[in-house]
Motif scaffolding. Structure first.
Motif, PDB file in Angstrom:
ATOM      1  N   GLY A  29       6.734   4.754  -0.573  1.00 61.79           N
ATOM      2  CA  GLY A  29       7.500   5.972  -0.387  1.00 61.79           C
ATOM      3  C   GLY A  29       8.208   6.443  -1.639  1.00 61.79           C
ATOM      4  N   THR A  30       7.802   5.940  -2.802  1.00 58.36           N
ATOM      5  CA  THR A  30       8.411   6.354  -4.060  1.00 58.36           C
ATOM      6  C   THR A  30       7.465   6.049  -5.212  1.00 58.36           C
ATOM      7  OG1 THR A  30      10.374   6.148  -5.466  1.00 58.36           O
ATOM      8  CG2 THR A  30       9.576   4.120  -4.429  1.00 58.36           C
ATOM      9  N   ALA A  31       7.633   6.785  -6.284  1.00 59.13           N
ATOM     10  CA  ALA A  31       6.918   6.470  -7.525  1.00 59.13           C
ATOM     11  C   ALA A  31       7.637   5.280  -8.171  1.00 59.13           C
ATOM     12  CB  ALA A  31       6.933   7.675  -8.460  1.00 59.13           C
ATOM     13  N   PHE A  32       7.042   4.729  -9.221  1.00 56.03           N
ATOM     14  CA  PHE A  32       7.634   3.603  -9.934  1.00 56.03           C
ATOM     15  C   PHE A  32       7.939   4.019 -11.368  1.00 56.03           C
ATOM     16  CE2 PHE A  32       5.535   1.741  -6.379  1.00 56.03           C
ATOM     17  CZ  PHE A  32       6.288   0.632  -6.044  1.00 56.03           C
ATOM     18  N   PRO A  33       8.956   3.421 -11.977  1.00 57.08           N
ATOM     19  CA  PRO A  33       9.300   3.767 -13.361  1.00 57.08           C
ATOM     20  C   PRO A  33       8.133   3.531 -14.318  1.00 57.08           C
ATOM     21  CG  PRO A  33      11.067   2.490 -12.360  1.00 57.08           C
ATOM     22  CD  PRO A  33       9.893   2.439 -11.413  1.00 57.08           C
ATOM     23  N   GLY A  34       8.020   4.406 -15.321  1.00 57.31           N
ATOM     24  CA  GLY A  34       6.933   4.324 -16.289  1.00 57.31           C
ATOM     25  C   GLY A  34       6.909   3.023 -17.063  1.00 57.31           C
ATOM     26  N   ASP A  35       8.082   2.504 -17.449  1.00 59.07           N
ATOM     27  CA  ASP A  35       8.091   1.254 -18.226  1.00 59.07           C
ATOM     28  C   ASP A  35       7.615   0.084 -17.375  1.00 59.07           C
ATOM     29  OD1 ASP A  35      10.520   1.149 -16.702  1.00 59.07           O
ATOM     30  OD2 ASP A  35      11.437  -0.156 -18.192  1.00 59.07           O
ATOM     31  N   PHE A  36       7.916   0.117 -16.080  1.00 55.01           N
ATOM     32  CA  PHE A  36       7.460  -0.927 -15.167  1.00 55.01           C
ATOM     33  C   PHE A  36       5.937  -0.857 -15.004  1.00 55.01           C
ATOM     34  CE2 PHE A  36       6.397  -2.193 -10.762  1.00 55.01           C
ATOM     35  CZ  PHE A  36       6.712  -3.538 -10.847  1.00 55.01           C
ATOM     36  N   ARG A  37       5.420   0.351 -14.778  1.00 53.11           N
ATOM     37  CA  ARG A  37       3.962   0.515 -14.634  1.00 53.11           C
ATOM     38  C   ARG A  37       3.255   0.003 -15.886  1.00 53.11           C
ATOM     39  NH1 ARG A  37       5.494   5.785 -13.047  1.00 53.11           N
ATOM     40  NH2 ARG A  37       4.393   6.560 -14.892  1.00 53.11           N
ATOM     41  N   GLU A  38       3.781   0.359 -17.048  1.00 52.37           N
ATOM     42  CA  GLU A  38       3.167  -0.103 -18.297  1.00 52.37           C
ATOM     43  C   GLU A  38       3.252  -1.622 -18.428  1.00 52.37           C
ATOM     44  OE1 GLU A  38       3.409   0.587 -23.122  1.00 52.37           O
ATOM     45  OE2 GLU A  38       4.701   1.781 -21.823  1.00 52.37           O
ATOM     46  N   PHE A  39       4.389  -2.205 -18.055  1.00 48.37           N
ATOM     47  CA  PHE A  39       4.559  -3.656 -18.114  1.00 48.37           C
ATOM     48  C   PHE A  39       3.511  -4.347 -17.237  1.00 48.37           C
ATOM     49  CE2 PHE A  39       6.214  -7.786 -17.089  1.00 48.37           C
ATOM     50  CZ  PHE A  39       6.928  -8.190 -18.214  1.00 48.37           C
ATOM     51  N   PRO A  57       4.043  -4.770  -7.180  1.00 54.16           N
ATOM     52  CA  PRO A  57       3.950  -4.307  -5.791  1.00 54.16           C
ATOM     53  C   PRO A  57       2.602  -4.694  -5.205  1.00 54.16           C
ATOM     54  CG  PRO A  57       3.696  -2.475  -7.302  1.00 54.16           C
ATOM     55  CD  PRO A  57       4.030  -3.675  -8.133  1.00 54.16           C
ATOM     56  N   ARG A  58       2.580  -4.968  -3.940  1.00 57.18           N
ATOM     57  CA  ARG A  58       1.359  -5.370  -3.247  1.00 57.18           C
ATOM     58  C   ARG A  58       1.239  -4.600  -1.938  1.00 57.18           C
ATOM     59  NH1 ARG A  58      -0.297  -7.445  -7.489  1.00 57.18           N
ATOM     60  NH2 ARG A  58       0.245  -9.532  -8.094  1.00 57.18           N
ATOM     61  N   LEU A  59       0.011  -4.423  -1.508  1.00 54.24           N
ATOM     62  CA  LEU A  59      -0.259  -3.834  -0.199  1.00 54.24           C
ATOM     63  C   LEU A  59      -0.789  -4.916   0.713  1.00 54.24           C
ATOM     64  CD1 LEU A  59      -2.047  -0.501  -1.188  1.00 54.24           C
ATOM     65  CD2 LEU A  59       0.364  -0.873  -0.651  1.00 54.24           C
ATOM     66  N   ASN A  60      -0.568  -4.743   1.993  1.00 52.64           N
ATOM     67  CA  ASN A  60      -1.104  -5.649   2.995  1.00 52.64           C
ATOM     68  C   ASN A  60      -2.565  -5.270   3.195  1.00 52.64           C
ATOM     69  OD1 ASN A  60      -1.884  -6.946   5.355  1.00 52.64           O
ATOM     70  ND2 ASN A  60       0.173  -6.863   6.222  1.00 52.64           N
ATOM     71  N   GLU A  61      -3.483  -6.151   2.797  1.00 48.97           N
ATOM     72  CA  GLU A  61      -4.909  -5.824   2.833  1.00 48.97           C
ATOM     73  C   GLU A  61      -5.436  -5.566   4.244  1.00 48.97           C
ATOM     74  OE1 GLU A  61      -7.066  -8.723   0.583  1.00 48.97           O
ATOM     75  OE2 GLU A  61      -5.785  -8.426  -1.167  1.00 48.97           O
ATOM     76  N   SER A  62      -4.808  -6.151   5.261  1.00 50.79           N
ATOM     77  CA  SER A  62      -5.291  -5.947   6.624  1.00 50.79           C
ATOM     78  C   SER A  62      -4.769  -4.647   7.234  1.00 50.79           C
ATOM     79  CB  SER A  62      -4.906  -7.133   7.512  1.00 50.79           C
ATOM     80  OG  SER A  62      -3.505  -7.198   7.664  1.00 50.79           O
ATOM     81  N   GLN A  63      -3.760  -4.033   6.601  1.00 47.46           N
ATOM     82  CA  GLN A  63      -3.210  -2.775   7.092  1.00 47.46           C
ATOM     83  C   GLN A  63      -3.103  -1.812   5.922  1.00 47.46           C
ATOM     84  OE1 GLN A  63       0.542  -3.755   8.814  1.00 47.46           O
ATOM     85  NE2 GLN A  63      -0.344  -4.797  10.555  1.00 47.46           N
ATOM     86  N   PRO A  64      -4.108  -0.970   5.710  1.00 47.68           N
ATOM     87  CA  PRO A  64      -4.077  -0.041   4.584  1.00 47.68           C
ATOM     88  C   PRO A  64      -2.781   0.766   4.552  1.00 47.68           C
ATOM     89  CG  PRO A  64      -6.195   0.032   5.670  1.00 47.68           C
ATOM     90  CD  PRO A  64      -5.295  -0.825   6.520  1.00 47.68           C
ATOM     91  N   ASN A  65      -2.262   0.970   3.368  1.00 42.48           N
ATOM     92  CA  ASN A  65      -1.032   1.728   3.114  1.00 42.48           C
ATOM     93  C   ASN A  65       0.222   1.061   3.670  1.00 42.48           C
ATOM     94  OD1 ASN A  65      -2.408   3.757   1.717  1.00 42.48           O
ATOM     95  ND2 ASN A  65      -2.945   4.741   3.648  1.00 42.48           N
TER      96      ASN A  65
END
Length: 190
Positions: A29-39, A57-65
């Motif tokens: 439900g939110t974007a992530f900071p650019g420095d974190f994404r790059e890290f 961040p991780r997604l639950n593979e058995s429940q998309p999104n």
């Protein structure tokens, strides 16, 4: 980001992670900071000197999104912690607006305060397990890690100050660390 990359030396074979940031934004439900994404893309999730863990961040593979229930990366629940120094800080920084990105060997919680619509403007919030207090740091995740490693924090918010002023530090990707431990090897004892 360049400063923290200069301070970290990867010691495993795995470096970086491919993350579908659009899927993560949808699920969290939110974007992530650019420095974190790059890290995460260039370095990955893992441990700094077995003292501080950066989580991806991780997604639950058995429940998309859906956010993985196995991930420690989650929104801090409002009743989980108290501990702002003043009522004013508690009102300005509600715990339900914090997103966890790491933790420490001292059981501290590293988050962003996500109130600002611009993720790159999110300050880092740290819950110190030893003092049971929150502290706010007006910098991004990379800036915070740099300040920890260079010892440039006026007061350390961490329960264990082992990394404070460490300088250059080893970084081990979480996949490599898991593989080594499963093989009976403690990568931090070498």
């Amino acid at each position: 980001m360049p400063e923290v990359r200069r301070l970290l030396t990867p010691i495993g074979e795995t470096v970086g992670e491919a993350i579908d940031w659009n899927a993560m934004q949808s699920a969290y439900g939110t974007a992530f900071p650019g420095d974190f994404r790059e890290f995460i893309e260039r370095i990955g999730s893992g441990s700094i000197e077995d003292q501080l863990v950066v989580l991806a961040p991780r997604l639950n593979e058995s429940q998309p999104n859906a956010v993985s229930r196995f991930s420690r990366y989650a929104i801090v629940e409002a009743d989980r912690y108290e501990g702002w120094e003043s009522r004013e800080l508690a009102q300005r920084h509600p715990l339900g607006k914090m997103l966890i990105w790491g933790d420490t060997v001292g059981a501290d919680t590293l988050c962003w305060f996500t109130e600002d619509p611009d993720p790159d403007a999110w300050p880092v919030a740290v819950f110190s397990r030893s003092s049971l207090m929150w502290s706010l740091h007006r910098c991004g995740m990379s800036g915070f890690l740099t300040q920890v490693l260079t010892g440039d924090l006026p007061d350390s918010p961490l329960s264990d100050e082992s990394l404070l002023g460490w300088g250059e530090a080893r970084f081990l990707h979480s996949r490599d660390e898991k593989t080594l431990y499963e093989a009976g090897i403690d990568p931090w004892e070498q």
